[in-house]
Design a protein around this motif. Structure first.
Motif, short mmCIF file in Angstrom:
data_model
loop_
_atom_site.label_atom_id
_atom_site.label_comp_id
_atom_site.label_asym_id
_atom_site.label_seq_id
_atom_site.Cartn_x
_atom_site.Cartn_y
_atom_site.Cartn_z
N SER A 30 0.82 -1.21 0.00
CA SER A 30 0.00 0.00 0.00
C SER A 30 0.85 1.26 0.00
CB SER A 30 -0.95 0.00 1.20
OG SER A 30 -0.21 -0.07 2.39
N VAL B 142 4.32 1.45 -1.08
CA VAL B 142 5.36 1.57 -2.10
C VAL B 142 4.86 1.15 -3.48
CG1 VAL B 142 7.69 0.88 -2.76
CG2 VAL B 142 7.10 1.09 -0.34
N ILE B 143 4.40 -0.09 -3.56
CA ILE B 143 4.20 -0.66 -4.89
C ILE B 143 2.94 -0.12 -5.57
CG2 ILE B 143 3.76 -2.82 -6.10
CD1 ILE B 143 5.74 -4.03 -3.98
N ILE B 144 1.84 -0.08 -4.83
CA ILE B 144 0.60 0.38 -5.47
C ILE B 144 0.69 1.85 -5.88
CG2 ILE B 144 -1.87 0.78 -5.07
CD1 ILE B 144 -1.84 -1.90 -3.53
N ARG C 38 3.30 3.41 -6.73
CA ARG C 38 4.20 3.45 -7.87
C ARG C 38 3.48 3.07 -9.15
NH1 ARG C 38 10.05 0.61 -7.31
NH2 ARG C 38 10.86 1.92 -5.64
N ILE C 39 2.79 1.90 -9.10
CA ILE C 39 2.14 1.41 -10.33
C ILE C 39 1.03 2.37 -10.75
CG2 ILE C 39 0.88 -0.48 -11.39
CD1 ILE C 39 2.31 -2.40 -9.60
N SER C 40 0.24 2.83 -9.77
CA SER C 40 -0.85 3.73 -10.18
C SER C 40 -0.28 5.03 -10.71
CB SER C 40 -1.83 3.96 -9.02
OG SER C 40 -1.16 4.56 -7.95
N ILE D 233 2.57 5.29 -12.35
CA ILE D 233 3.04 4.99 -13.71
C ILE D 233 1.85 5.02 -14.67
CG2 ILE D 233 3.91 3.14 -15.18
CD1 ILE D 233 5.63 2.26 -12.74
N LEU D 234 0.77 4.36 -14.26
CA LEU D 234 -0.39 4.27 -15.16
C LEU D 234 -1.00 5.64 -15.39
CD1 LEU D 234 -2.08 1.02 -13.80
CD2 LEU D 234 -0.69 1.28 -15.84
N VAL E 130 0.54 8.60 -15.16
CA VAL E 130 1.44 9.39 -16.02
C VAL E 130 1.25 8.98 -17.47
CG1 VAL E 130 3.85 9.68 -16.65
CG2 VAL E 130 3.17 9.92 -14.27
N ARG E 131 1.13 7.67 -17.67
CA ARG E 131 0.99 7.20 -19.06
C ARG E 131 -0.33 7.68 -19.66
NH1 ARG E 131 1.46 1.36 -19.14
NH2 ARG E 131 3.65 1.84 -18.78
N ARG F 124 -0.15 11.26 -20.39
CA ARG F 124 0.72 11.49 -21.55
C ARG F 124 -0.04 11.18 -22.84
NH1 ARG F 124 6.27 10.80 -22.55
NH2 ARG F 124 6.60 11.20 -24.75
N THR G 172 9.02 -2.16 -10.90
CA THR G 172 8.46 -0.83 -11.07
C THR G 172 9.49 0.27 -10.85
OG1 THR G 172 7.76 -0.84 -8.78
CG2 THR G 172 6.14 -1.53 -10.39
N ARG H 41 9.88 2.94 -13.79
CA ARG H 41 8.78 3.90 -13.97
C ARG H 41 8.71 4.39 -15.42
NH1 ARG H 41 10.41 5.63 -8.71
NH2 ARG H 41 8.69 5.68 -7.25
N ILE I 189 7.49 5.08 -19.22
CA ILE I 189 6.25 5.29 -19.98
C ILE I 189 6.02 4.07 -20.85
CG2 ILE I 189 5.27 6.64 -21.88
CD1 ILE I 189 5.11 8.25 -19.44
N GLN J 188 7.99 -4.60 -15.65
CA GLN J 188 7.01 -3.57 -15.33
C GLN J 188 5.67 -3.89 -15.98
OE1 GLN J 188 8.26 0.53 -16.09
NE2 GLN J 188 6.12 1.08 -16.19
N TYR K 156 -1.61 -5.66 -11.66
CA TYR K 156 -2.35 -4.55 -11.05
C TYR K 156 -3.70 -4.39 -11.73
CZ TYR K 156 -3.16 0.32 -9.58
OH TYR K 156 -3.68 1.47 -9.07
N PHE L 91 -8.37 -1.61 -2.51
CA PHE L 91 -7.45 -2.23 -3.45
C PHE L 91 -6.16 -2.76 -2.80
CE2 PHE L 91 -4.10 -2.12 -6.68
CZ PHE L 91 -4.62 -3.08 -7.53
N PRO L 92 -5.53 -2.00 -1.91
CA PRO L 92 -4.31 -2.56 -1.29
C PRO L 92 -4.55 -3.89 -0.60
CG PRO L 92 -4.47 -0.23 -0.83
CD PRO L 92 -5.76 -0.62 -1.49
#
Lengths: 180, 250
Positions: A48, A50-52, A54-56, A58-59, A61-62, A65, B48, B51, B53, B59, B66, B85-86
């Motif tokens: 909760s 670190v990883i989530i 980070r991934i959210s 990334i998603l 930002v993408r 973009r 990850t 990071r 794009i 990743q 996810y 979700f977590p």
């Protein structure tokens, strides 16, 4: 036969197991619960924190973009369309102008030539008139001189024939009456 | 002892610990819980860390996992459910990786012990109850009163609903536990047949081919079960959480 023997061997081995079936052994519950709490708690924390994110991240930002790039594409397309339309407009305008200029210069050339022709014609006409006038004056002068010559000649003839002297007026009167 | 299909479930004490007469030793079960957590966390942190794009393989895998869990949760509990979700993501990965660890020979299967699955099921169960009451107050009790039921049979329906609600943690935990336990016992029994049969000479070795083929087939099946049970556990978690959020919605 073999299978029954194998089964027997398996059963023998099973009988050697302790009385309590291990997954139902309450003696192990406390330890398992404790370690599950520790490990799953740590796992939940890492996921909760670190990883989530980070991934959210990334998603997000993408997708941002992609949205931005799509917007940019739309904008550039609109720009290109506008430029194309402007070009078309300019082209049409230029064609129209060219046509106008061609027409105008034709008209002007026509007008110029007409003017030149007029001038030339006028000149010619004036020359003609002048020439005619000169001819007329020459003719008149000649005619007048004819009269004078006739008078003089008449006077001379009369003097030679008759031997008298006539006045100019008399001669002129006589001559003109004859010429008529 | 090698043929004993139960011995694989024995807890072996690795670091003995005792507090107030209670045995809280670090056992092989604890070791594999730690391994599950460490492996999964390290993999996801590594995957990850770029990071990008444009994702790398790792990743991309992390993102797919996810999206998979997020899709499951969103489909059953709506976008409101995303605040769980977590929890759902952790449960899915923990169970999946623990199950997969169990597929290695000589490795311990954490989820084959009923206390673990019961603990996880009760975690979900109490989350549902606490969130249900915190969010809906007594409206949460509408969960037990389906709409459109004739008043005459209402008490019966409510009784059934209440019983099924309280039976949830049992079915939720036993499903996972029993699948892992039974699968591993079956595998071990068939694998044991190979050894037993091949000790009866040439004919026995020839006969051992059958349980060998069976073991290969079962191994593939067990991989499927390991994934499927993690999926089912997570799916049910999502549905139960949906009840906490929308108690009148069914």
């Amino acid at each position: 036969m073999f299978i029954s023997q194998a089964l027997a061997a398996t059963e023998e081995a099973t009988n050697g197991a302790p009385d309590v079936f291990p997954p139902f052994d309450p003696a192990s519950f406390a330890s398992q619960l404790l370690w599950l709490t520790i490990t799953f708690g740590a796992f939940y924390f890492i996921m909760s924190r670190v990883i989530i994110p980070r991934i959210s991240g990334i998603l997000e930002v993408r997708s941002d973009r992609i949205t931005r790039d799509l917007d940019e594409t739309q904008r550039l397309k609109a720009e290109a369309d506008a430029a194309h339309a402007a070009y078309e407009h300019e082209l049409a305008e230029a064609k129209k102008n060219a046509h106008g200029i061609a027409m105008e210069s034709t008209e002007k050339a026509k007008a110029d030539s007409a003017k030149v022709r007029e001038k030339v014609e006028a000149e010619l006409a004036s020359n003609l008139a002048e020439a005619e006038a000169r001819i007329a004056s020459i003719k008149a002068k000649a005619m007048a001189e004819v009269g004078t010559i006739a008078n003089e000649t008449t006077g001379e003839i009369v003097k030679d024939l008759i031997g008298g002297k006539l006045t100019n007026a008399e001669i002129t009167k006589a001559v003109s009456s004859l010429v008529k | 002892m090698a043929n004993d299909p139960i011995s694989q479930f024995h807890l072996k004490t690795l670091i003995p610990l005792e507090v107030g007469g209670t045995d809280i030793s670090f056992t092989n079960s604890a070791l594999f819980m730690v391994a599950t957590v460490v492996l999964t966390s390290v993999f996801f942190i590594w995957a990850t860390s770029g990071r990008g794009i444009v994702p790398s393989r790792g990743q991309s895998f992390a993102e797919m996992t996810y999206e998979f869990v997020a899709g499951m949760l969103r489909d059953s509990a709506g976008s409101e459910g995303m605040k769980f979700f977590p929890l759902v993501f952790s449960l899915f990965l923990f169970i999946l990786v623990a199950n997969m660890f169990g597929m290695f020979p000589y490795f311990f299967t954490v989820t084959s012990h009923v206390i673990i699955t019961v603990a996880l099921a009760f975690l979900v169960f109490f989350t549902v109850i606490i969130v249900g009451f915190a969010k809906n107050g007594f409206g949460f009790l509408k969960l037990f009163v389906p709409s459109g039921v004739p008043i005459a049979i209402m008490p019966l329906v409510i009784a059934i609903e209440v019983i099924s609600f309280f039976a949830r943690p049992i079915s939720h935990s036993v499903r996972l536990f029993a699948n892992m336990l039974a699968g591993h016992i079956t595998l071990k029994v068939f694998a044991g047949f190979i050894v037993s049969l091949s000790s009866f000479g040439a004919l026995g070795v020839a006969g051992a081919i059958l349980p060998l083929l069976m073991t290969i087939g079962l191994t593939a099946l067990e991989f499927l079960v390991a994934f499927l049970q993690a999926y089912v556990f997570t799916m049910l978690t999502c549905m139960y959480l949906n009840d906490a959020l929308h108690p009148g919605g069914h």
